[in-house]
Scaffold this motif. Sequence first.
Motif, PDB file in Angstrom:
ATOM      1  N   VAL A 191     -29.973  52.371  81.455  1.00  0.00           N
ATOM      2  CA  VAL A 191     -31.080  52.615  80.514  1.00  0.00           C
ATOM      3  C   VAL A 191     -31.459  51.317  79.799  1.00  0.00           C
ATOM      4  CG1 VAL A 191     -31.710  53.789  78.356  1.00  0.00           C
ATOM      5  CG2 VAL A 191     -30.563  55.060  80.180  1.00  0.00           C
ATOM      6  N   TYR A 192     -30.460  50.561  79.370  1.00  0.00           N
ATOM      7  CA  TYR A 192     -30.711  49.274  78.712  1.00  0.00           C
ATOM      8  C   TYR A 192     -31.436  48.322  79.667  1.00  0.00           C
ATOM      9  CZ  TYR A 192     -29.698  44.641  76.754  1.00  0.00           C
ATOM     10  OH  TYR A 192     -29.796  43.353  76.277  1.00  0.00           O
ATOM     11  N   ALA A 193     -30.955  48.269  80.931  1.00  0.00           N
ATOM     12  CA  ALA A 193     -31.564  47.369  81.924  1.00  0.00           C
ATOM     13  C   ALA A 193     -33.010  47.764  82.209  1.00  0.00           C
ATOM     14  CB  ALA A 193     -30.749  47.402  83.218  1.00  0.00           C
ATOM     15  N   ALA A 194     -33.272  49.081  82.238  1.00  0.00           N
ATOM     16  CA  ALA A 194     -34.639  49.554  82.491  1.00  0.00           C
ATOM     17  C   ALA A 194     -35.563  49.201  81.324  1.00  0.00           C
ATOM     18  CB  ALA A 194     -34.628  51.067  82.713  1.00  0.00           C
ATOM     19  N   ALA A 195     -35.024  49.243  80.108  1.00  0.00           N
ATOM     20  CA  ALA A 195     -35.840  48.960  78.920  1.00  0.00           C
ATOM     21  C   ALA A 195     -36.092  47.464  78.747  1.00  0.00           C
ATOM     22  CB  ALA A 195     -35.144  49.526  77.677  1.00  0.00           C
ATOM     23  N   ILE A 196     -35.080  46.660  79.017  1.00  0.00           N
ATOM     24  CA  ILE A 196     -35.164  45.220  78.730  1.00  0.00           C
ATOM     25  C   ILE A 196     -35.494  44.394  79.965  1.00  0.00           C
ATOM     26  CG2 ILE A 196     -33.857  43.226  77.838  1.00  0.00           C
ATOM     27  CD1 ILE A 196     -34.441  45.319  75.732  1.00  0.00           C
ATOM     28  N   LEU A 266     -25.347  52.049  94.029  1.00  0.00           N
ATOM     29  CA  LEU A 266     -26.810  51.892  93.933  1.00  0.00           C
ATOM     30  C   LEU A 266     -27.269  51.816  92.475  1.00  0.00           C
ATOM     31  CD1 LEU A 266     -27.983  54.334  96.757  1.00  0.00           C
ATOM     32  CD2 LEU A 266     -27.957  51.831  96.819  1.00  0.00           C
ATOM     33  N   ILE A 267     -26.691  52.664  91.611  1.00  0.00           N
ATOM     34  CA  ILE A 267     -27.054  52.625  90.186  1.00  0.00           C
ATOM     35  C   ILE A 267     -26.642  51.279  89.577  1.00  0.00           C
ATOM     36  CG2 ILE A 267     -26.594  53.627  87.910  1.00  0.00           C
ATOM     37  CD1 ILE A 267     -26.265  56.347  89.361  1.00  0.00           C
ATOM     38  N   ALA A 268     -25.420  50.830  89.923  1.00  0.00           N
ATOM     39  CA  ALA A 268     -24.955  49.533  89.425  1.00  0.00           C
ATOM     40  C   ALA A 268     -25.872  48.422  89.915  1.00  0.00           C
ATOM     41  CB  ALA A 268     -23.522  49.276  89.889  1.00  0.00           C
ATOM     42  N   GLY A 269     -26.294  48.523  91.179  1.00  0.00           N
ATOM     43  CA  GLY A 269     -27.196  47.514  91.737  1.00  0.00           C
ATOM     44  C   GLY A 269     -28.518  47.456  91.000  1.00  0.00           C
ATOM     45  N   ALA A 274     -31.853  44.471  87.698  1.00  0.00           N
ATOM     46  CA  ALA A 274     -32.910  44.575  86.680  1.00  0.00           C
ATOM     47  C   ALA A 274     -32.658  43.550  85.578  1.00  0.00           C
ATOM     48  CB  ALA A 274     -32.944  45.979  86.098  1.00  0.00           C
ATOM     49  N   LEU A 275     -31.406  43.383  85.182  1.00  0.00           N
ATOM     50  CA  LEU A 275     -31.050  42.380  84.169  1.00  0.00           C
ATOM     51  C   LEU A 275     -31.267  40.960  84.693  1.00  0.00           C
ATOM     52  CD1 LEU A 275     -27.744  44.011  82.857  1.00  0.00           C
ATOM     53  CD2 LEU A 275     -29.901  43.820  81.598  1.00  0.00           C
ATOM     54  N   VAL A 276     -30.838  40.732  85.936  1.00  0.00           N
ATOM     55  CA  VAL A 276     -30.968  39.397  86.530  1.00  0.00           C
ATOM     56  C   VAL A 276     -32.436  38.997  86.673  1.00  0.00           C
ATOM     57  CG1 VAL A 276     -30.589  38.069  88.664  1.00  0.00           C
ATOM     58  CG2 VAL A 276     -28.736  39.470  87.727  1.00  0.00           C
ATOM     59  N   PHE A 277     -33.265  39.899  87.227  1.00  0.00           N
ATOM     60  CA  PHE A 277     -34.692  39.591  87.405  1.00  0.00           C
ATOM     61  C   PHE A 277     -35.401  39.514  86.048  1.00  0.00           C
ATOM     62  CE2 PHE A 277     -34.135  41.491  91.787  1.00  0.00           C
ATOM     63  CZ  PHE A 277     -34.286  40.282  92.452  1.00  0.00           C
ATOM     64  N   GLY A 278     -34.980  40.367  85.113  1.00  0.00           N
ATOM     65  CA  GLY A 278     -35.591  40.348  83.787  1.00  0.00           C
ATOM     66  C   GLY A 278     -35.379  39.025  83.079  1.00  0.00           C
ATOM     67  N   ALA A 279     -34.249  38.372  83.360  1.00  0.00           N
ATOM     68  CA  ALA A 279     -33.954  37.072  82.748  1.00  0.00           C
ATOM     69  C   ALA A 279     -34.455  35.910  83.598  1.00  0.00           C
ATOM     70  CB  ALA A 279     -32.445  36.939  82.535  1.00  0.00           C
ATOM     71  N   PRO A 302     -31.932  40.563  73.845  1.00  0.00           N
ATOM     72  CA  PRO A 302     -31.644  41.177  72.544  1.00  0.00           C
ATOM     73  C   PRO A 302     -30.521  42.218  72.678  1.00  0.00           C
ATOM     74  CG  PRO A 302     -33.773  41.937  73.412  1.00  0.00           C
ATOM     75  CD  PRO A 302     -33.327  40.812  74.274  1.00  0.00           C
ATOM     76  N   GLY A 303     -29.514  42.103  71.820  1.00  0.00           N
ATOM     77  CA  GLY A 303     -28.370  43.011  71.894  1.00  0.00           C
ATOM     78  C   GLY A 303     -27.500  42.771  73.105  1.00  0.00           C
ATOM     79  N   GLY A 304     -27.757  41.669  73.793  1.00  0.00           N
ATOM     80  CA  GLY A 304     -27.062  41.375  75.054  1.00  0.00           C
ATOM     81  C   GLY A 304     -25.546  41.265  74.947  1.00  0.00           C
ATOM     82  N   PRO A 305     -25.035  40.517  73.967  1.00  0.00           N
ATOM     83  CA  PRO A 305     -23.573  40.382  73.870  1.00  0.00           C
ATOM     84  C   PRO A 305     -22.835  41.719  73.742  1.00  0.00           C
ATOM     85  CG  PRO A 305     -24.640  38.696  72.554  1.00  0.00           C
ATOM     86  CD  PRO A 305     -25.728  39.614  73.035  1.00  0.00           C
ATOM     87  N   LEU A 306     -23.388  42.645  72.934  1.00  0.00           N
ATOM     88  CA  LEU A 306     -22.748  43.957  72.783  1.00  0.00           C
ATOM     89  C   LEU A 306     -22.797  44.721  74.105  1.00  0.00           C
ATOM     90  CD1 LEU A 306     -21.457  46.216  71.137  1.00  0.00           C
ATOM     91  CD2 LEU A 306     -23.769  46.931  70.457  1.00  0.00           C
ATOM     92  N   LEU A 307     -24.000  44.745  74.739  1.00  0.00           N
ATOM     93  CA  LEU A 307     -24.118  45.449  76.015  1.00  0.00           C
ATOM     94  C   LEU A 307     -23.292  44.751  77.091  1.00  0.00           C
ATOM     95  CD1 LEU A 307     -25.651  47.902  77.251  1.00  0.00           C
ATOM     96  CD2 LEU A 307     -26.174  47.425  74.875  1.00  0.00           C
TER      97      LEU A 307
END
Length: 480
Positions: A191-196, A266-269, A274-279, A302-307
């Motif tokens: 959910v975090y990866a989809a949002a960010i 697949l979910i982990a992928g 999503a995080l890698v491409f987002g950055a 944002p909020g990356g260290p906690l996640l």
Amino acid sequence: MSTHNVWTHKGTFLLAAVGSAVGLGNLWRFPYLAGENGGGAFILIYALTIFAVGIPILIAEIMLGRNSRRSPIMGMRFLTRTHQTSRAWESIGWLGAASAFIILSFYSVIAGWALHYTGKMLTGSLDGADAETIAAGFDALLASPPLLALYHTLFIGASALIVGLGIHRGIENGLRILMPALFVILMVVLVYAAAIGDLGGAADFLFTFHVGDLSLEGWLEAMGQSFFTLSLGMGAIMAYGAYMSGEASLTRTAFTIAVVDTGVALIAGLAIFALVFGAGLDPAEGPGLMFVTLPLAFAEMPGGPLLGGIFFILVLGAAISSSISLIEPVAAFLVERFDLSRPQAVSAMVVASWALGLLTVFSFNLMAEGTIFHSLFGRSAFGLLELLTNIFMPLGGLLIALFAGWALTHGEVMKEMRTNETWFRAWRFLVRFVAPAAVAFVFLRSVPQVEGYWIPSIGALVIVGAFAAGRTFLAERREH
């Protein structure tokens, strides 16, 4: 015999087997392989191989465990005696135990890296760090034998504590907390990866159907991944199967394990890419993806260290659920064979595996490329240990398929599977012919020493295996 224990609930075996199957490979290796080898085309080959090879051998391995109600080594000794077959089939148990022992030694070291990054993330020490800082930090970790040994010790000690408490108090209770928590954390990260992040880019990378990108090596990677991801041939599934309720359906359980394991990958992928491409980072990092690219992605969000801390807790949980399954086959054997208490057996196995793991610790520094060890053997100690398991596990899986397919009688299999004749015939055909040929193909192609000779080698191995199995089958017919 110690394995008169049975899981207190039918679903616990499912949790245990999924816990064994879901590990570090699901969280980075499978998504990376899929993205680099044609996306959806790779996943299709993987799914077909799971059905034709992985599930039939998974059913066979559970069946051998449940039929014998013993550890893999003692179980195969029992089955060869009751079926009046050659004692050479006992090698199935020994290969599984050796694989589990060796894998635990280096798996614990690599899982220790996740322990390091969990601390780094939760303390915020990587917040805002650039690529150079994070890469240098990873290199510094690998260059430090004391730090690697400390994490290795903490991780393997935690795994030993769970198994040492016993089947019900330790493994069963641990999995009931661990596995649901892992799935919740995985969904939080998604959910975090989809949002960010860039979920669309991740989906394109994983699922776009590029047949042209799927080479022969890609086919082999898909087939190999489908075998290794289910923890086949290393004794864990057979050991857990010995505690499985006789009422639980083998077929339904095997299919569920395969579906959940693939779903997690697949979910982990999707979440990771999503995080890698987002950055705006490079997804083609291989092993460095989890320990260099992802920390950088979390550091920039944002909020990356906690996640990031939560994500590495997920990695640790997946690793522990796998490592406890690696301890069990050898520990159960020591309990049965030498009448040790469970804490004594677990301690003996874990201390020996911990000591072997120091070779992996030193592979990244004192025995790295350029040292005498590396020049003597042509690869690191870690590389040698990995090569051994890449030989033992497929060989064990091949023998499991042949033994279950040819030595077990129709009545025995039907009693265990409790299925219709059509699925029985399909399973038996797959486990007798298709699965052994496919495993032999992957196995011999992956061993560098037979490079260039793999087609005749596969043919010879399948012929020898079929001949041995045929002799067993004929002997069984004469007995009846």
